[in-house]
Design a protein around this motif. Sequence first.
Motif, short mmCIF file in Angstrom:
data_model
loop_
_atom_site.label_atom_id
_atom_site.label_comp_id
_atom_site.label_asym_id
_atom_site.label_seq_id
_atom_site.Cartn_x
_atom_site.Cartn_y
_atom_site.Cartn_z
N THR A 168 39.66 45.14 33.94
CA THR A 168 41.04 44.99 33.50
C THR A 168 41.35 46.40 32.59
N SER A 284 45.90 36.07 39.54
CA SER A 284 45.91 37.56 38.93
C SER A 284 46.95 38.24 40.07
N PHE A 291 43.44 40.57 35.80
CA PHE A 291 42.44 39.77 36.15
C PHE A 291 41.70 39.38 35.12
N ALA A 294 43.35 36.22 33.41
CA ALA A 294 43.37 35.08 34.20
C ALA A 294 42.00 34.51 34.02
#
Length: 367
Positions: A168, A284, A291, A294
């Motif tokens: 991320t 996501s 991601f 989530a």
Amino acid sequence: MNELRFETLWKFPATLAIAVAGGAVFHLAGLPAAWLSGAMILVAAATLAGVPTVMPNKFRDGLFVLLGISMGAGVQPEVVERVSEWPLSMAMLLLVVVGVTIAGYCVLRYAAHWQKETAFFGAIPGTLAYVIALASERRADLPRIASTQSVRLFFLIALLPFAVVSTTDTDASITVSRYTSDLWDYAIGVPLCILGSLLAVKVRFPGGWMTGAFFTSAGLNASGAVHLVLPESIVLICMVAMGALIGCRFNEMTFREFVSVLSASVSAFAAAFSVSVAGAGFVSWMIDIPFGQALLAFAPGGLEVMTLMAFVLDLDPAFVAAHQIVRFTGMVLLLPAITLITIGRAPQSSDATGHTSTIATPDKPMT
């Protein structure tokens, strides 16, 4: 009886001292969830080594009330308002919770051949304190449940930060307002939460001491009329005590038996976490969010730990908190009915000694 009470008088402070020592060591080492995990691991190790540990039932019940109040503090008005912003991810959350539970249960029940009730509670994702509260009322194998739930929590806390950071690009985002309580909030909120717990216990609602306090605290905080947030020092004490409680659950299990359930616990975590990763990846992609954000929302971990990770990693803590709250609330609402359907009503317990080993387990009856 007097001898048992005398033993409890010195065993209980000794147990808490061990828990504090474990939490302090982990805190100084900079490990995640130090006070909870450190207390749990050192008390469990001491228990497995033969050191007499105990958690009196009345203290345990009071602890569950405080934990319920603390968890309910996350249900703030702005979090409730934003739940409607994420209908797809909320719907996916339901599927993920069901999938995680089924995956873990199948591993524990059919691969590891655990007894049905033990596998059921061992597979429930997250809400460790609530699961312990539920299982404490039944003839489940508490050491096995504590083992698989503790392994799950350990791996989540150890692995999630690395998984989130590596997948991320973190940016500053919306934060959840943090409230503080004054004496008026405590004077109104705490007695109402205790009353909620007493009523829940009176009607034999599963995990009543924690459940009643949670719903009362959540309702008060969501309304905005009362901001019932426990001081960090109290929450820290609760984490240490909770760690001690979990560690005491190993008093019916030898070290060899613990090692024997470790493989099943790791396998169940791997199966369940794979479902969370798949669900997080789908959400996501569908709604174009990071991601890691989530994953924190769908991970079967505690509300406070997952939300804290979102703050630290510059993700949207409101998104994470809202999903974790919905997951926990949904489980609290549905688990009693599901438990009654799949397992039946909890048997009456005649325990009055304050020991944590008075409920016989189906896999290892008491002698």
